[in-house]
Design a protein around this motif. Structure first.
Motif, PDB file in Angstrom:
ATOM      1  N   CYS A 140      -2.049   1.549   5.608  1.00 50.58           N
ATOM      2  CA  CYS A 140      -3.323   1.355   4.906  1.00 50.58           C
ATOM      3  C   CYS A 140      -3.580   2.465   3.895  1.00 50.58           C
ATOM      4  O   CYS A 140      -4.720   2.789   3.584  1.00 50.58           O
ATOM      5  CB  CYS A 140      -4.482   1.239   5.895  1.00 50.58           C
ATOM      6  N   SER A 141      -2.497   3.059   3.383  1.00 47.73           N
ATOM      7  CA  SER A 141      -2.624   4.080   2.348  1.00 47.73           C
ATOM      8  C   SER A 141      -1.649   3.773   1.219  1.00 47.73           C
ATOM      9  O   SER A 141      -0.559   3.232   1.460  1.00 47.73           O
ATOM     10  CB  SER A 141      -2.346   5.474   2.919  1.00 47.73           C
ATOM     11  N   ALA A 142      -2.035   4.111   0.007  1.00 40.94           N
ATOM     12  CA  ALA A 142      -1.171   3.853  -1.148  1.00 40.94           C
ATOM     13  C   ALA A 142       0.122   4.659  -1.059  1.00 40.94           C
ATOM     14  O   ALA A 142       1.212   4.142  -1.314  1.00 40.94           O
ATOM     15  CB  ALA A 142      -1.923   4.173  -2.434  1.00 40.94           C
ATOM     16  N   MET A 143      -0.003   5.949  -0.702  1.00 44.68           N
ATOM     17  CA  MET A 143       1.197   6.769  -0.576  1.00 44.68           C
ATOM     18  C   MET A 143       2.089   6.252   0.541  1.00 44.68           C
ATOM     19  O   MET A 143       3.321   6.228   0.408  1.00 44.68           O
ATOM     20  CB  MET A 143       0.811   8.235  -0.328  1.00 44.68           C
ATOM     21  N   GLY A 144       1.490   5.831   1.642  1.00 40.98           N
ATOM     22  CA  GLY A 144       2.266   5.340   2.773  1.00 40.98           C
ATOM     23  C   GLY A 144       3.043   4.086   2.441  1.00 40.98           C
ATOM     24  O   GLY A 144       4.243   3.973   2.752  1.00 40.98           O
ATOM     25  N   LYS A 145       2.393   3.133   1.786  1.00 37.00           N
ATOM     26  CA  LYS A 145       3.077   1.900   1.415  1.00 37.00           C
ATOM     27  C   LYS A 145       4.172   2.168   0.375  1.00 37.00           C
ATOM     28  O   LYS A 145       5.219   1.509   0.387  1.00 37.00           O
ATOM     29  CB  LYS A 145       2.069   0.873   0.896  1.00 37.00           C
ATOM     30  N   ALA A 146       3.925   3.143  -0.510  1.00 36.65           N
ATOM     31  CA  ALA A 146       4.942   3.493  -1.501  1.00 36.65           C
ATOM     32  C   ALA A 146       6.182   4.081  -0.825  1.00 36.65           C
ATOM     33  O   ALA A 146       7.314   3.790  -1.213  1.00 36.65           O
ATOM     34  CB  ALA A 146       4.367   4.477  -2.508  1.00 36.65           C
ATOM     35  N   VAL A 147       5.972   4.911   0.191  1.00 35.07           N
ATOM     36  CA  VAL A 147       7.101   5.486   0.929  1.00 35.07           C
ATOM     37  C   VAL A 147       7.823   4.396   1.722  1.00 35.07           C
ATOM     38  O   VAL A 147       9.060   4.354   1.763  1.00 35.07           O
ATOM     39  CB  VAL A 147       6.632   6.623   1.861  1.00 35.07           C
ATOM     40  N   LEU A 148       7.070   3.508   2.347  1.00 33.96           N
ATOM     41  CA  LEU A 148       7.686   2.398   3.085  1.00 33.96           C
ATOM     42  C   LEU A 148       8.565   1.552   2.161  1.00 33.96           C
ATOM     43  O   LEU A 148       9.609   1.050   2.583  1.00 33.96           O
ATOM     44  CB  LEU A 148       6.614   1.516   3.716  1.00 33.96           C
ATOM     45  N   GLU A 177       3.601  -9.743   7.703  1.00 33.78           N
ATOM     46  CA  GLU A 177       3.901 -10.535   6.519  1.00 33.78           C
ATOM     47  C   GLU A 177       3.169  -9.991   5.288  1.00 33.78           C
ATOM     48  O   GLU A 177       3.755  -9.837   4.211  1.00 33.78           O
ATOM     49  CB  GLU A 177       3.506 -12.000   6.755  1.00 33.78           C
ATOM     50  N   ARG A 178       1.903  -9.673   5.463  1.00 40.78           N
ATOM     51  CA  ARG A 178       1.099  -9.154   4.342  1.00 40.78           C
ATOM     52  C   ARG A 178       1.587  -7.762   3.920  1.00 40.78           C
ATOM     53  O   ARG A 178       1.633  -7.451   2.737  1.00 40.78           O
ATOM     54  CB  ARG A 178      -0.367  -9.093   4.767  1.00 40.78           C
ATOM     55  N   LEU A 179       1.969  -6.959   4.895  1.00 36.28           N
ATOM     56  CA  LEU A 179       2.469  -5.628   4.562  1.00 36.28           C
ATOM     57  C   LEU A 179       3.774  -5.723   3.783  1.00 36.28           C
ATOM     58  O   LEU A 179       3.977  -4.990   2.798  1.00 36.28           O
ATOM     59  CB  LEU A 179       2.680  -4.798   5.829  1.00 36.28           C
ATOM     60  N   PHE A 180       4.653  -6.634   4.175  1.00 36.26           N
ATOM     61  CA  PHE A 180       5.908  -6.801   3.449  1.00 36.26           C
ATOM     62  C   PHE A 180       5.661  -7.283   2.018  1.00 36.26           C
ATOM     63  O   PHE A 180       6.398  -6.917   1.096  1.00 36.26           O
ATOM     64  CB  PHE A 180       6.839  -7.765   4.188  1.00 36.26           C
ATOM     65  N   GLU A 181       4.629  -8.103   1.826  1.00 34.23           N
ATOM     66  CA  GLU A 181       4.279  -8.522   0.465  1.00 34.23           C
ATOM     67  C   GLU A 181       3.928  -7.306  -0.389  1.00 34.23           C
ATOM     68  O   GLU A 181       4.362  -7.190  -1.536  1.00 34.23           O
ATOM     69  CB  GLU A 181       3.096  -9.500   0.507  1.00 34.23           C
ATOM     70  N   GLU A 182       3.112  -6.406   0.181  1.00 32.99           N
ATOM     71  CA  GLU A 182       2.714  -5.196  -0.529  1.00 32.99           C
ATOM     72  C   GLU A 182       3.921  -4.297  -0.799  1.00 32.99           C
ATOM     73  O   GLU A 182       4.056  -3.714  -1.883  1.00 32.99           O
ATOM     74  CB  GLU A 182       1.675  -4.432   0.297  1.00 32.99           C
ATOM     75  N   VAL A 183       4.797  -4.165   0.189  1.00 36.10           N
ATOM     76  CA  VAL A 183       5.982  -3.314   0.060  1.00 36.10           C
ATOM     77  C   VAL A 183       6.917  -3.858  -1.024  1.00 36.10           C
ATOM     78  O   VAL A 183       7.427  -3.108  -1.860  1.00 36.10           O
ATOM     79  CB  VAL A 183       6.711  -3.214   1.419  1.00 36.10           C
TER      80      VAL A 183
END
Length: 252
Positions: A140-148, A177-183
Motif C-alpha cells: 500500500c505504498s508507492a515505493m513498495g509497489k515500485a520495489v515489488l 490480482e489487483r496488486l499484480f495489476e499495479e506491479v
C-alpha cells in the motif's frame, strides 16, 4: 559530573570480544580471547556460546577456533548499504524537492516493508507528516509497489504468502490480482502510485532504484490529494523519472 553507569555489563563484555575478533582476519582460541579481553575463560566461554547461538561469532568444529559470524557481517553490510545510498542520493533528492515543491522520501526494502531513511519536507502551507525510521507495508505504498515490480513473479507470490493485504483505507489494495495489476503497470511505466491507500488524503508516486539485480531502495514524492491535477501529475512523473535515471547513472 557523575557518569551514568551502562546497563548490562555482559553486553559490554560481549562487545570487547567482538572488538578483539574484528581486530584481524585470523581465528582465535578461547584462551586468547579471554586473555586479551580480561575475562576469565569460563566467562568468555559463556558469552561466546551466546554469540554463537545468535550467529555473531562462528566456531570451527575441527580447530575449535572462533571468528566473526555471518549474521553480524550481514548487519554491518546492511548498515554500510544504508549509509552509502543516503549519502549518494541526498543531492538528487534536494533537486527533486526544489523542482516539485513537494515532500520527497528515500526508503529501503526491509523485512517486507519500506523504511523511510531520508526525507525532505515541502515548504508549502500544508505538508505531510512522516517519520524517518518508520516502516510501512509494501503493498500500500508507492515505493513498495515500485520495489515489488523489480522482483520476479515467484518472489512476489512468496511475499503474498507471508503478508496479509490488510485494508488501511477504503482505497487499499486487498487482493493479489489487483496488486499484480499495479506491479505490471509499474514495470511498464517505471513508477507506482499510492492513491490514498495508506493515508486516505495523501497521494504518492514512487520509483525503485535498482541496478542489475541489486535494489538500493526507492524514491518518492508525496502531496495532499487536493493539490493533485493532471498537469501536476505529469510534472511529478517527469521529475521523478529524471531523478531516478540520474541517480542510477551515479550507481553504475
Amino acid at each position: 559530573m557523575v557518569q551514568k553507569q551502562a546497563y548490562g555489563s555482559v553486553l559490554l563484555k560481549a562487545d570487547d570480544i567482538l572488538e578483539f575478533l574484528s581486530s584481524d582476519d585470523t581465528q582465535h582460541r578461547l584462551s586468547e580471547i579471554a586473555k586479551h579481553t580480561g575475562l576469565t575463560p569460563p566467562t568468555a566461554s559463556k558469552i561466546l556460546n551466546t554469540l554463537l547461538l545468535i550467529g555473531y561469532v562462528q566456531k570451527d568444529p575441527d580447530t575449535k577456533l572462533f571468528s566473526l559470524g555471518p549474521r553480524l557481517l550481514k548487519y554491518a553490510n546492511k548498515s554500510l548499504h544504508q549509509l552509502s545510498i543516503k549519502r549518494i542520493a541526498q543531492p538528487f533528492l534536494e533537486d527533486l524537492q526544489k523542482a516539485t515543491g513537494e515532500t520527497v522520501h528515500l526508503g529501503i526494502h526491509e523485512f517486507d516493508h519500506i523504511k523511510y531513511i531520508t526525507k525532505i519536507a515541502s515548504k508549502k502551507p500544508v505538508s505531510l507528516y512522516s517519520e524517518i525510521g518508520k516502516s510501512i507495508p509494501m503493498y500500500c505504498s508507492a515505493m513498495g509497489k515500485a520495489v515489488l515490480a523489480d522482483l520476479d513473479d515467484d518472489d512476489i507470490n512468496y511475499y503474498l504468502e507471508k503478508n496479509e493485504l490488510i485494508s488501511k483505507t477504503e482505497n487499499t489494495i486487498t487482493t493479489a490480482e489487483r496488486l499484480f495489476e499495479e506491479v505490471n503497470l509499474a514495470r511498464q511505466e517505471g513508477f507506482a502510485f499510492d492513491n490514498g491507500e495508506h493515508d486516505l488524503d495523501v497521494f504518492c508516486i514512487g520509483s525503485s532504484i535498482t541496478v542489475g539485480r541489486t535494489n538500493y531502495g526507492a524514491i518518492s514524492i508525496s502531496l495532499p490529494i487536493y493539490r493533485l491535477s493532471n498537469e501536476v501529475l505529469e510534472s511529478l512523473k517527469q521529475n521523478l523519472l529524471t531523478t531516478k535515471e540520474n541517480l542510477i547513472g551515479t550507481l553504475r
